[in-house]
Every structure is written in structure tokens, then in C-alpha cells.
Design a protein around this motif. Sequence first.
Motif, PDB file in Angstrom:
ATOM      1  N   PRO A   1       0.822  -1.227   0.000  1.00 53.86           N
ATOM      2  CA  PRO A   1       0.000   0.000   0.000  1.00 53.86           C
ATOM      3  C   PRO A   1       0.850   1.269   0.000  1.00 53.86           C
ATOM      4  O   PRO A   1       0.495   2.265  -0.629  1.00 53.86           O
ATOM      5  CB  PRO A   1      -0.799  -0.113   1.304  1.00 53.86           C
TER       6      PRO A   1
ATOM      7  N   VAL B   1       2.065   1.822  -3.451  1.00 55.80           N
ATOM      8  CA  VAL B   1       0.949   2.230  -4.311  1.00 55.80           C
ATOM      9  C   VAL B   1       0.604   3.697  -4.075  1.00 55.80           C
ATOM     10  O   VAL B   1       0.399   4.459  -5.027  1.00 55.80           O
ATOM     11  CB  VAL B   1      -0.282   1.336  -4.055  1.00 55.80           C
TER      12      VAL B   1
ATOM     13  N   GLN C   1      -8.899   6.420  -5.955  1.00 56.74           N
ATOM     14  CA  GLN C   1      -8.762   5.514  -4.814  1.00 56.74           C
ATOM     15  C   GLN C   1      -9.055   4.080  -5.223  1.00 56.74           C
ATOM     16  O   GLN C   1      -8.369   3.156  -4.798  1.00 56.74           O
ATOM     17  CB  GLN C   1      -9.711   5.937  -3.690  1.00 56.74           C
TER      18      GLN C   1
ATOM     19  N   GLN D   1      -6.073   2.742  -6.900  1.00 57.38           N
ATOM     20  CA  GLN D   1      -5.058   2.359  -5.916  1.00 57.38           C
ATOM     21  C   GLN D   1      -5.390   0.996  -5.317  1.00 57.38           C
ATOM     22  O   GLN D   1      -4.526   0.119  -5.232  1.00 57.38           O
ATOM     23  CB  GLN D   1      -5.015   3.388  -4.782  1.00 57.38           C
ATOM     24  N   ASN D   2      -6.657   0.833  -4.942  1.00 60.03           N
ATOM     25  CA  ASN D   2      -7.037  -0.428  -4.311  1.00 60.03           C
ATOM     26  C   ASN D   2      -6.917  -1.599  -5.267  1.00 60.03           C
ATOM     27  O   ASN D   2      -6.583  -2.702  -4.859  1.00 60.03           O
ATOM     28  CB  ASN D   2      -8.464  -0.338  -3.759  1.00 60.03           C
TER      29      ASN D   2
ATOM     30  N   VAL E   1      -3.416  -2.733  -5.249  1.00 60.75           N
ATOM     31  CA  VAL E   1      -3.125  -3.537  -4.062  1.00 60.75           C
ATOM     32  C   VAL E   1      -3.728  -4.929  -4.221  1.00 60.75           C
ATOM     33  O   VAL E   1      -3.098  -5.939  -3.918  1.00 60.75           O
ATOM     34  CB  VAL E   1      -3.678  -2.851  -2.792  1.00 60.75           C
TER      35      VAL E   1
ATOM     36  N   ASN F   1      -6.786   7.600   1.303  1.00 63.35           N
ATOM     37  CA  ASN F   1      -7.373   6.293   1.064  1.00 63.35           C
ATOM     38  C   ASN F   1      -7.238   5.464   2.336  1.00 63.35           C
ATOM     39  O   ASN F   1      -6.153   5.010   2.685  1.00 63.35           O
ATOM     40  CB  ASN F   1      -6.659   5.622  -0.113  1.00 63.35           C
TER      41      ASN F   1
ATOM     42  N   GLU G   1      -8.059   2.543   3.082  1.00 62.12           N
ATOM     43  CA  GLU G   1      -7.582   1.166   2.967  1.00 62.12           C
ATOM     44  C   GLU G   1      -6.067   1.120   2.892  1.00 62.12           C
ATOM     45  O   GLU G   1      -5.441   0.158   3.324  1.00 62.12           O
ATOM     46  CB  GLU G   1      -8.190   0.495   1.728  1.00 62.12           C
ATOM     47  N   LEU G   2      -5.471   2.166   2.326  1.00 62.42           N
ATOM     48  CA  LEU G   2      -4.007   2.198   2.267  1.00 62.42           C
ATOM     49  C   LEU G   2      -3.422   2.594   3.612  1.00 62.42           C
ATOM     50  O   LEU G   2      -2.323   2.190   3.970  1.00 62.42           O
ATOM     51  CB  LEU G   2      -3.528   3.176   1.196  1.00 62.42           C
TER      52      LEU G   2
ATOM     53  N   PRO H   1      -3.099  -0.518   7.109  1.00 65.10           N
ATOM     54  CA  PRO H   1      -1.997  -1.352   7.614  1.00 65.10           C
ATOM     55  C   PRO H   1      -0.853  -0.547   8.209  1.00 65.10           C
ATOM     56  O   PRO H   1       0.032  -1.124   8.823  1.00 65.10           O
ATOM     57  CB  PRO H   1      -1.536  -2.116   6.369  1.00 65.10           C
TER      58      PRO H   1
END
Lengths: 476, 453
Positions: free
Chosen positions: A260, A263, A347, A350-351, A354, B121, B123-124, B127
Amino acid sequence: MSVITRIAREEWRALFRDRVAVVGLALLTLLMLVAALNAWEHQRNANAERARYQAQANHEFEMQPDRHPHRVAHYGHFLFRPLNPLAAFDPGIDPYTGNTLFIEAHRQNSANFGDVRQSSLLLRFGQLSPAFVLQVLAPLLLIFVGHAALARERESGTLRILLAQGITGRQLVLGKLLALSGFALLMLLPALLMLAGLVASGQAAWQPSLLLAAGYVLWLLLWSLMVVLLSGLLARSRDALLALLAVWTIGVILLPRLVPDMVSSALPLPSRFENAIHVQREYLALGNAHDPNDPTFAAFRESILKEYGVTRIEDLPVNFKGLVGFEGERLSTELFERYATATFERQAEQNRLVDHSAWLSPTLAIRRLSMTAVGTDLTSFRHFLEQGETYRYELVQRLNRLQSEKLRYADDSNPNRENRISHEHWQTFPRFDYQPQPLADTYRQTAPASLVLLVWAGLLMALTSLMGARLGTTRQ
Amino acid sequence: MKGILCELRLILRSRLSVASLLLLFMLAALAVLSGLREVASQHETLARVAPLNKQDLASVETRYPQDANGGYPAYYSFHNTWDPPSNAAFLALGMRDVAPYMLRIRALGLQAQLYEGETFNAELALPGRFDFAFVLIYLAPLFVIALLHDLVSGERQSGRLRLLLAMSDGKRLWRRRVALRYGLLLICLGLPALVGALIAGMAAGALAMTLAVIASSLAFWFGLSLLVTARGWRSSATATVLMSAWVVLTLVVPTLANVMLNRSIPVHQGVDLMLAQRQAVHGAWEIPRQETMQRFYANHPQWQDSAALPPTFHWKWYFAFHQVGDESVADQVRAYRAGLLQRQVWSDRLGWALPGVGAQAILHRLADTDLQAQLAYQDRIGVFHQQLRDFYYPYLFNEQPFGRQDYASQPQFTPREPSAYAFQPSAWGGLALAWLLFMLGGWQLAQLRPNQQ
């Protein structure tokens, strides 16, 4: 078949003589219970709190006094995002996104008050939840208890004896795998019971719960395979342990952070600040909706006059200011939509990147599957924001319509006159009613992650079977 | 010296050790590099945004070149505030990914502007960042375990242990081995940090403290590993115990602690604050305007001689009710912040018991990227916002015309200096304990006797 079960039973007995396995399992179960209870209670409290806030906001909106409709449009409304009860299983991004959305006329605000900005950095160590226990800790325990499954037999020389007795390598490997998967199922049991409880009590739908359960079964099966495979491939149990720990560290700890991070630097998001400036510039270029004499709204005025067959706006049967507000809101909303969609798309891009990396580290796949199934992923958050935006648009346009119908232009454009409409209007506005994503979307979004897990499991199965066959032929 | 070289050759002959050391060095270097890059990109963003905002301010000037009392300029001028990353930020990026480090502020109600979020973001962010702090707190202990778990058992498995223990300078040998491994790991972590610090132009004092944090965290894990390894268990048993300790200390207890912290110090005032502020601000339209002005003058008597409100709209009333709105929630703001700081205090205390949490707290304080840094930025915005009010109010309340030269004299934001690191004994207490553990481990190792084996 009986040979395999006998081997499995023997291995199972050995597992339960092993202090590490017993203590580890007990601790893991305890932790899982604590995590489940805490997450469940937190989820319930959060939902109660949000419902209370939503009720308070609704009440405050409806109890407004007589006001000018445009005043109400700026008074705005607060929307709160309710949580899926399954979020107790995997809170996902919930602590990172705000859950409070303030909506008003010609503005798109961000959701605010996410936990992440209200906590110390301790939150960054992760959140205790059943998902965390299963994704991170359960594979580690499997490694501790299973790394010696085959390597031990080889080291102590019993492997040769077993093979000499006519047991094939495949049978041996299958037996060990069966025992380890059984152990994995024991670890999973509290989580499965929790899901079953949520379904039985009617709090969660059975389909996503089943998806979740299947995903985690596959995930732990994948690790059981990995453990047995490396235990059979490496000569010494110590080497197997170190190799498995390295795989775990890279796959579960390192890559899910590194990917992530890479990314987000490869595909940076525009900052809110810049977007706000660009939006504002384009917004100004649209003309001033507060000013009916604005030149950019001249064309609009002409079309309205023509439509009603009059020559002066004073002769219109409706309040022209309300119409301009309506048109202005339509234009500005289009503009906001464009920027918001661009950010959402970025976004999502980006996901996706990942998600593709899940082929390298299936941890990313189980995380996607888990968050999406319980509705705590970004897509589901976007779903909330978009519903909030639709609600905002309808609310504001309703107010603009009220302004055009209930107020006279002559009054409304007189600066010395107080123009208000009855407070009863606010009580007839529909309340915000959040609709979660349809299940079909959930399936579609989790399909690639499920595929990754299946392919990994299939691949490891093939390799393990190959290893088993080789175990039988090589002379020890 | 000869002994050390000899040991070094032994280590270099082991593939596992060489691979571990190289990998750790590479990961640390990568983390430093990505941290530096992130800081550079934050600087770039700030540089890109500043002229954009300037153009924006200039366009307000073109639209309202002459204003009767500064109302329009004050309403439409958004002022740029920003919080540049410190020289040490590359080590620990902290909250800068989820909290804005630039915010546009105008002279209206501050509380409605201050909590604006940044586009990120989630989700980024979930973690966590891959930065040096991550390598030090999460990964380095694993490398310590990899290098030390068979320090004793490895010798026994190869049959040399009795011989080693019977040697007259046996203690010196262990000391040499441990010191060498410690030194190598310290270089693997310290060197990238040092180079990064030189590139970023970090102050010498901060650098010294960073190195102290690195050395102390390593000391903790060396101490623990030596204590376990000196029990003389099999290699895999030692590795299992050490790994479990790492999991408990870095993964399990911090998350449990976070749960308890958030429970014992609940902070929901954030939402309450916003609801109350909105109620106060919009309520102003319902009550007689003079009432609002009286409430405003009560706290700001310097403006009470201002002319009475005209029957039509006047900007000074508009700005006054915004300020009254802010002031009506002042107590809640204080309580909200106190709750946040309380959480920080408790997680700092936790650093005594958990080396990872302690190192995290100190590194992020050094880097000025933690919750305190975020609050300090908000304070700085608050000060600037006050300057804005002080600047516009004379025009509004004295009916002073606002012209081109007045635009030029609008207040400019000055970013805060990264707060110099104040030595906090509480945070370092945990690290001092780490050295104690290291000594204890070394002592245990020296107690190994051949007859026990």
C-alpha cells in the motif's frame, strides 16, 4: 483411507502432548473471545451512539423555527453512517473514516471525526478483532505447532520406518495435513460460533457470513498446506521453522504494509486543499446563484421568461430567486460530482493495484474478502458518501422549490423584509435512511480475492502432493 | 581484536546470518528512502499549493477592490495555513497521512473549519506506513531472534558446547559473540538512519536521540533473547518462545491496550462540539440581532462603541455571531482536547512496559508527527485565526473602507517551528529498563556451566 486417519490421529495426539500447541490454542481462543466480545460491544455502542446522534440531528432539523428556505439549506443536516453488525468481526477502515457527514447547500463536506485522529498512535499497531486474530496470529500458531510434522519424523528416523511399512508418502502427507487442518478448525471454531450467533439472532444475513466463514476456512487451509509442504521439503525442523517464519513475516507483516505504501506514492491522491481551490474556481465561473442579475444566469432567465410567456421576472407566477437557486445547485452539484468521482476513481485504482498484489501475498486477498463481506471497506464507505450526497441534493432542491413556490419574488428581493416560511415544512422532509450495498455487489467485489485464495490453495495442494510422492520414492 | 575478526568470519560463513543482516540493512535503507521521498513530496505539495492560494486571494481583490467595511474581503478570503514536515519526519511519518498538514482558514467560525479532514485512502492507511519506525519496532526484533536463537543450542547441537564452556576465557567468547552481533545489527539499522539524517539535515541532538532509541530497542531484544537462549533449550523451542514474546509485546498487548484506553477515556465530544456550534451559529438568525451583539460586546468591550446595526444586513453582525458560536463551545473544545491528550499520556506510560510502544512514542515525538504535533498545528491555526479577526474587525466595526493597500497588509501565516524535543524521563524510563534487561541477559549467559549441560 484408514491409514490416513490413523496417521492423523497419531499426529493429533502428538499435538496435544505438545505444550506449545495446547497453551497456544488456549491463548488464541481466549484472545479471540476477548476480541469478539470487545468488537461486538464496540460495534453495538457505536451504532447506538450514531443512532442517538442521528435522532438528535433529525430532531434539531425538524424543530427549526419558521425560516427562510435558503437559511435552512445552510443550516444543513448531519448524517451518520450506521455499521453493519458483522463489522464486529472486522472493523476494517471504520476507525479511519469519519462517520459524521455534514451536508449543506452548495458544498460537499468531508466525513469527520474518525477515531484515527482522536487516538494516540497506539491505534497504528492494529485493532484487536477476530479478523486480526485469524489473519495474523492463527497462521503463526499453525507454524509453531506444525513445522515439525514431517521434519521431526525425518530427523528421528521414523520416516524411513513408516515408509518401509508400506505407507506411501502421499498418505503420510495427507494424514499430517488432516491433523493440522483439524487443529486449524479448532482455532476457527470460536469465530464460526460467533458468526452463527449473529446469523441466528437475526443481526446478520447468512450469505455474507457464509462467505466470510468460507474465506477463513480457505485461508487457514492454505497455511496448513504451506506448513506441511515446507516441513516435508526441509531436512531439519529448525530450518522448516525459520523458513516458515520468514514466509509469515514477509507475507503477513511486511508486504501488506509495503505494497500500500508503494501504491500510494506511485498513484498519489490530490490533496483536499488543491481540490477545494479548483472546485471553487470553477464554481465562481458558474456565476453567482445568490444574485439573480448575474450575467451567466442571463440565458437561464431568458429561457424561464420564455417558458412562462412573460417579459419581466416580476411577472412570473413563481419566485425567480428560488429557480436560480435550483439551477445553481444543479450546476454546482455536477461540478462537485466530477471532482468527487475523480477522487473515488483514483482511490479505486489504488485499491485495484493492491488487490493485484494479492497474488504475491494472499493476506491481501483475505483482507479484501473479509472487509468487503462485512461492509467495512472503502467501496462500502463510498456507497455511504454517495447516498449522503444524493440526500443532500434532494434536500437542497426541495428547499429551493419551496423558495420558488412559497415566497414572492417582490418580497424575497426586498432587503428590508424578513421572509420566512412555516416550520411545518421541515417536518415533512424524508429522513436519511441508509441502504447497505446489495449482496450481488459484495459477491462481485470479493470474487477476485476468492480466486486468489483458491488458486494459492490449489497450487500449494499440487506442490504438497508432489512433495508427498517424492517422499515415498527417495531413499532416506 | 583477533577474536572478533575470527567471530566475524564465523558469522559471515553462515548463510542465514549474512542473509538476515543484508536483508535488514536493505529494509532499513528502503524505509529511510521511502520516508525521505514522502517528506520531499509533502514539501512539493506545499510549494505547489502556496501560489494557487495566492492567486485565489488575488481574485478576491479583483472582485472586491473597494469595500465599504471589509466584510466581503473577510468573508471570501481563504488564507493558507500549513505545517511543514520536520527534518526528522522521514523516520516516522506518523499521523501526517490521515490528518491534514495544510488547511484553508477564513475569519468565520473556527470550530467549523478546524476539524476538516484530508483526502486519504483509508484502505491504504489501515496497515500503517512502511517507515523506519516500522522496521525498528516490528522487523528488527525478528532479526535479533534469528541471529540469537541458536547462540547456545547451535553449539550444543554441533557438539562444541562443553568445550566452549570449559575454556578458560569462555565468558569472553560469549561476550564477543553477543557484542559482535549487536554491533552488526546496530550498523544495519543505524547506518541508513544516519545517512538519512545527514541528507535531511537533522539536528545533531535529535540524531543522537534517534541512535539512542535504536540502540535501546536492540538492547531490549538482545536481553530477552539472551535470557531465553541461556536456558539451553532446543533451537526451535527458543525460537518459538521468543517469537511468542514478540507477538505478545508488539501485536497483542498494544491492540488490547488501545481498546482499554479508548474505553476508559471516551472522546465523543468531537461530534457534540460540531452539533452545538452549528446550533449556536444558526440560532443567531432567530434571536434579535442586538442580543447577539450584546453577547459579543460583553466579551469584546473594545468594539462596543461601534455604531448601532442598520435595519439591513451588516457584516459585523455576521462575524460577531460566528465568534459567539465559537465562544459558546469553548468549554467543550477544552474537554475534547484534554481527552485526546489524556489518551496520549496513557499510551506514553505504556511505553514503560512495551518497548515497541516506547520507541514509537519517542520516535514520533522526535519526528514531530504524533497527536501532539497535530494539536500544536491546530493551536497555531487558532493563533492565526485570532490575527485574522484582529485584522478585519477594525474595518467592520469602525466602518473603515477596505482598499487595495489593505489587501496587501492582510496577516500571513507563519508555520510553527517543529517543537524541539523535550527530554521526557517517563518515555525513556522504559528504554533504561531495556539496558537493564540486556545486562541481565548477559549475566545469565555468563552463568552457563559445562556441568549443567
